[in-house]
Write an enzyme that holds these catalytic residues in place. Structure first.
Site, PDB file in Angstrom:
ATOM      1  N   ARG A 201     -81.573  25.862  48.328  1.00 49.94           N
ATOM      2  CA  ARG A 201     -82.732  25.847  47.426  1.00 49.94           C
ATOM      3  C   ARG A 201     -83.272  24.440  47.158  1.00 49.94           C
ATOM      4  NH1 ARG A 201     -79.435  29.101  42.976  1.00 49.94           N
ATOM      5  NH2 ARG A 201     -77.939  27.562  43.755  1.00 49.94           N
TER       6      ARG A 201
ATOM      7  N   HIS B 226     -78.522  18.599  41.758  1.00 46.90           N
ATOM      8  CA  HIS B 226     -79.353  19.644  41.153  1.00 46.90           C
ATOM      9  C   HIS B 226     -78.560  20.375  40.082  1.00 46.90           C
ATOM     10  CE1 HIS B 226     -77.528  23.160  43.352  1.00 46.90           C
ATOM     11  NE2 HIS B 226     -77.130  22.177  44.133  1.00 46.90           N
TER      12      HIS B 226
HETATM   13 CO    CO Z   1     -75.276  22.085  44.948  1.00 49.24          CO
END
Ligand code: CO
Length: 223
Positions: free
Chosen positions: A50, A102
């Protein structure tokens, strides 16, 4: 969310359409790119599907050199990551290295919960070291903030590892312009955020590191 694409032939078909579109927009695009790459940026990020470097920064092919691994770890013993850094800095002469983590990182989550995943647990031990190093700060975070805090701490510590590598230290001592950044990406809003200022040279390493750590405390530890 399972992808609607499940056959590799569909990827080949999409690639044909994409390449045709690119040429339609710019007839010489691939001819120019195949002659040389001259990216200004090295991205060191998580393997998470992602967080694709080019897409989240809206960069075209040729604009960012990329290294990704589980939980965006920069380990001084990792010949793969070090080789990428050396090539990017000394051959491509990138101006910026961006270490990007992230929120909601599965690797960081596994460390926090002590889950056993498999071989990767040994790799994630590097993130475990970060958690151990900042145990007091993490303990002071409300439970709901702890994962976000460790995701940030991990980026900040991995950025420090980049700054302390021979590749970056040598570049700075040669006077080569090079900044090292700690960024984090929000899966929920698609936004990138800088965790404090970038590091432009040897003298800035410690202050930037301290400032970034202070930011984690301010965001996640109740006053
Ligand atoms: Co990660």
């Amino acid at each position: 969310m399972p992808s609607h694409l499940n056959h590799p032939d569909e990827l080949l078909e999409r690639n044909r359409a994409w390449a045709a579109r690119m040429v339609e927009e710019d007839a010489d695009f691939f001819a120019r790119l195949s002659a040389q790459q001259a990216p200004q940026f090295l991205w060191i990020g998580c393997s998470d599907s992602r967080v694709p470097a080019n897409q989240v920064t809206d960069l075209a092919p040729g604009e960012v050199f990329v290294h990704r691994n589980v939980a965006n770890v920069v380990s001084h013993g990792d010949l793969n990551c070090l080789s990428v850094m050396q090539f990017a800095v000394e051959v491509l002469k990138v101006r910026h290295i961006i270490v990007c983590g992230h929120y909601g990182c599965g690797g960081v989550h596994a460390v926090l919960t002590g889950a056993r995943v498999g071989l990767v647990d040994n790799w994630l031990r590097h993130v475990g070291d970060v958690a151990q190093q900042h145990a007091t700060l993490l303990a002071a975070c409300p439970e709901g903030e702890r994962l976000a805090a460790l995701c940030e701490l991990n980026v900040i510590e991995q950025r420090l590892n980049v700054c302390q590598s021979t590749v970056v230290q040598d570049a700075w001592s040669r006077g080569q312009p090079l900044s090292v950044h700690a960024w984090i990406y929000g899966l929920g809003d698609g936004r990138l955020r800088a965790l404090g200022p970038g590091v432009k040279g040897l003298d800035a390493v410690e202050p930037a590191h301290a400032e970034a750590l202070l930011g984690v405390r301010q965001r996640h530890v109740p006053a």
